[in-house]
Design an enzyme around this catalytic site. Structure first.
Site, PDB file in Angstrom:
ATOM      1  N   HIS A  18       0.816  -1.218   0.000  1.00  0.00           N
ATOM      2  CA  HIS A  18       0.000   0.000   0.000  1.00  0.00           C
ATOM      3  C   HIS A  18       0.853   1.273   0.000  1.00  0.00           C
ATOM      4  O   HIS A  18       0.415   2.310  -0.522  1.00  0.00           O
ATOM      5  CB  HIS A  18      -0.996  -0.052   1.164  1.00  0.00           C
ATOM      6  N   HIS A  41      -8.090  -7.844  -8.036  1.00  0.00           N
ATOM      7  CA  HIS A  41      -8.389  -8.685  -6.863  1.00  0.00           C
ATOM      8  C   HIS A  41      -8.554  -7.729  -5.679  1.00  0.00           C
ATOM      9  O   HIS A  41      -7.632  -7.538  -4.888  1.00  0.00           O
ATOM     10  CB  HIS A  41      -7.262  -9.675  -6.597  1.00  0.00           C
ATOM     11  N   SER A  99      -6.963  -1.970  -0.742  1.00  0.00           N
ATOM     12  CA  SER A  99      -6.495  -1.227  -1.920  1.00  0.00           C
ATOM     13  C   SER A  99      -7.586  -0.377  -2.598  1.00  0.00           C
ATOM     14  O   SER A  99      -7.325   0.788  -2.934  1.00  0.00           O
ATOM     15  CB  SER A  99      -5.838  -2.171  -2.928  1.00  0.00           C
ATOM     16  N   GLU A 117     -13.939  -8.403  -7.582  1.00  0.00           N
ATOM     17  CA  GLU A 117     -13.795  -9.350  -6.481  1.00  0.00           C
ATOM     18  C   GLU A 117     -14.646 -10.577  -6.773  1.00  0.00           C
ATOM     19  O   GLU A 117     -15.818 -10.456  -7.119  1.00  0.00           O
ATOM     20  CB  GLU A 117     -14.202  -8.667  -5.167  1.00  0.00           C
ATOM     21  N   ASP A 142     -14.447 -12.523 -11.908  1.00  0.00           N
ATOM     22  CA  ASP A 142     -13.031 -12.829 -12.066  1.00  0.00           C
ATOM     23  C   ASP A 142     -12.245 -11.607 -12.557  1.00  0.00           C
ATOM     24  O   ASP A 142     -12.565 -11.025 -13.598  1.00  0.00           O
ATOM     25  CB  ASP A 142     -12.914 -13.996 -13.065  1.00  0.00           C
ATOM     26  N   GLY A 143     -11.230 -11.263 -11.808  1.00  0.00           N
ATOM     27  CA  GLY A 143     -10.426 -10.090 -12.139  1.00  0.00           C
ATOM     28  C   GLY A 143      -9.635 -10.241 -13.426  1.00  0.00           C
ATOM     29  O   GLY A 143      -9.380  -9.265 -14.131  1.00  0.00           O
ATOM     30  N   ASP A 168      -3.354  -8.379  -7.502  1.00  0.00           N
ATOM     31  CA  ASP A 168      -2.997  -8.766  -6.138  1.00  0.00           C
ATOM     32  C   ASP A 168      -3.754 -10.033  -5.744  1.00  0.00           C
ATOM     33  O   ASP A 168      -4.609 -10.021  -4.865  1.00  0.00           O
ATOM     34  CB  ASP A 168      -3.352  -7.588  -5.192  1.00  0.00           C
TER      35      ASP A 168
HETATM   36  N1  SAM Z   1      -6.050  -6.003  -3.122  1.00  0.00           N
HETATM   37  C1  SAM Z   1      -6.620  -6.098  -1.770  1.00  0.00           C
HETATM   38  C2  SAM Z   1      -5.951  -5.079  -0.889  1.00  0.00           C
HETATM   39  O1  SAM Z   1      -4.799  -4.703  -1.148  1.00  0.00           O
HETATM   40  O2  SAM Z   1      -6.581  -4.625   0.063  1.00  0.00           O
HETATM   41  C3  SAM Z   1      -6.479  -7.454  -1.153  1.00  0.00           C
HETATM   42  C4  SAM Z   1      -6.858  -8.593  -2.043  1.00  0.00           C
HETATM   43  S1  SAM Z   1      -6.713 -10.194  -1.354  1.00  0.00           S
HETATM   44  C5  SAM Z   1      -4.993 -10.466  -1.240  1.00  0.00           C
HETATM   45  C6  SAM Z   1      -7.165 -11.186  -2.726  1.00  0.00           C
HETATM   46  C7  SAM Z   1      -8.641 -11.163  -3.053  1.00  0.00           C
HETATM   47  O3  SAM Z   1      -8.840 -11.741  -4.333  1.00  0.00           O
HETATM   48  C8  SAM Z   1      -9.519 -11.954  -2.102  1.00  0.00           C
HETATM   49  O4  SAM Z   1     -10.507 -11.106  -1.588  1.00  0.00           O
HETATM   50  C9  SAM Z   1     -10.129 -13.059  -2.970  1.00  0.00           C
HETATM   51  O5  SAM Z   1     -11.467 -13.351  -2.619  1.00  0.00           O
HETATM   52  C10 SAM Z   1     -10.078 -12.431  -4.335  1.00  0.00           C
HETATM   53  N2  SAM Z   1     -10.037 -13.329  -5.503  1.00  0.00           N
HETATM   54  C11 SAM Z   1      -9.562 -14.604  -5.589  1.00  0.00           C
HETATM   55  N3  SAM Z   1      -9.572 -15.024  -6.877  1.00  0.00           N
HETATM   56  C12 SAM Z   1     -10.064 -13.982  -7.626  1.00  0.00           C
HETATM   57  C13 SAM Z   1     -10.302 -13.787  -9.019  1.00  0.00           C
HETATM   58  N4  SAM Z   1     -10.032 -14.742  -9.918  1.00  0.00           N
HETATM   59  N5  SAM Z   1     -10.794 -12.593  -9.414  1.00  0.00           N
HETATM   60  C14 SAM Z   1     -11.054 -11.615  -8.519  1.00  0.00           C
HETATM   61  N6  SAM Z   1     -10.853 -11.731  -7.190  1.00  0.00           N
HETATM   62  C15 SAM Z   1     -10.359 -12.904  -6.741  1.00  0.00           C
END
Ligand code: SAM
Length: 285
Positions: A18, A41, A99, A117, A142-143, A168
């Site tokens: 961050h 993500h 984030s 998400e 899906d991201g 991420d």
């Molecule tokens: N970027 C956030 C932050 O910095 O505050 C933290 C993200 S966390 C490490 C990862 C997130 O990705 C989780 O909430 C998980 O549910 C989500 N996730 C997992 N696979 C994903 C996908 N294919 N597409 C989008 N989100 C996904």
């Protein structure tokens, strides 16, 4: 309620991620023209320290909480701490902004954020958080697919030329995540060549990251930079010994902006054998 990711909110990896993220946003704000951020993500946007699970592990005590107690830190870290504090208006640190919240807080009226998400409960929390912010689009899905759907950015039919893609992932697939990331970066650069790309990665044993770095350096970006904080030697493959941010097409002089943060984070968050790295895999042309 899924608190899986609240365990770690505000730990050393979040701090590194961050601090660098906000330095990137500040660099994008040097010009008045709008920018677009895709957070592939995004998580739930806000994590409560009061949640029992995060109290148990208290990883934030050795992360953001420790930094909060220190009198003087480099401005790039102070700026991050002010952003965390801004999400805690009563003073005591009760919540940690993820984030998408940090980006939304930092961006201007003309800028736009798309936050993806996959987990339905996390996505619902994120949607509620931004229900009244018209600059922010929340995508429940899906991201990686969002890269194809949303790039190059044209929010509301208006083309935006500059911006950032933050990748991420949770690395649940472990090593198998890296080919997906490299494919996502390739797709991003094909659709939006000038995009700044930021990828967070865990460091358990650093040497296992070499193939990823080699592939990242070969991507058609103008530059590739690594910023890393290891809080202990990387001799245990089971622990999160550190983390890094890979930056492609990094904004001008971002290395100078980040540089003062790393020794301070090592000093205050590191154990014996801690180290940092700020290294061009591919120097800017
Ligand atoms: N970027 C956030 C932050 O910095 O505050 C933290 C993200 S966390 C490490 C990862 C997130 O990705 C989780 O909430 C998980 O549910 C989500 N996730 C997992 N696979 C994903 C996908 N294919 N597409 C989008 N989100 C996904």
């Amino acid at each position: 309620m899924n608190y899986r990711h609240a365990f770690h909110a505000g730990n050393h990896a979040d701090v590194l991620k961050h601090v660098v993220l906000l330095a990137l946003i500040d660099a994008l704000k040097r010009k008045d023209t709008p920018f677009f951020v895709l957070d592939t993500h995004a998580g739930r946007g806000r994590y409560l320290f009061a949640a029992e699970e995060s109290r148990k592990t208290a990883e934030a005590d050795a992360g953001v909480m420790r930094l909060m107690t220190l009198p003087r830190l480099p401005e790039v870290i102070e700026r991050y701490l002010r952003a965390v504090q801004a999400d805690n208006p009563v003073g005591a640190l009760l919540a940690y902004p993820g984030s998408p919240l940090l980006v939304a807080q930092a961006m201007r009226e003309q800028d736009r954020l798309a936050a993806c998400e996959l987990q339905p409960e996390e996505a619902a929390a994120l949607k509620a958080l931004f229900a009244h912010d018209r600059r922010v689009q929340v995508v429940a899905g899906d991201g990686y697919a969002a890269i194809r759907a949303l790039l190059p950015p044209k929010p509301g039919g208006h083309k935006i030329g500059r911006g950032l893609v933050l990748i991420d992932p949770p690395y649940e697939a472990q090593e198998a995540e890296y080919p997906a990331i490299v494919a996502a970066l390739r797709e991003t650069l094909a659709r939006w060549p000038q995009a700044v790309c930021a990828v967070w990665y865990p460091i358990k044993q650093r040497r296992s990251l070499q193939p990823f770095f080699r592939k990242a350096a070969a991507l058609p970006a103008n530059s590739a930079l690594l910023a890393e904080l290891q809080v202990r030697p990387d001799d245990s493959p089971l622990r999160l010994n550190g983390s890094g941010m890979l930056l492609l097409n990094a904004p001008w002089q971002i290395d100078q902006a980040i540089a003062p943060a790393l020794p301070a984070l090592k000093q205050y968050l590191g154990e014996a054998g801690a180290s940092t790295r700020l290294e061009w895999l591919k120097a800017p042309r």
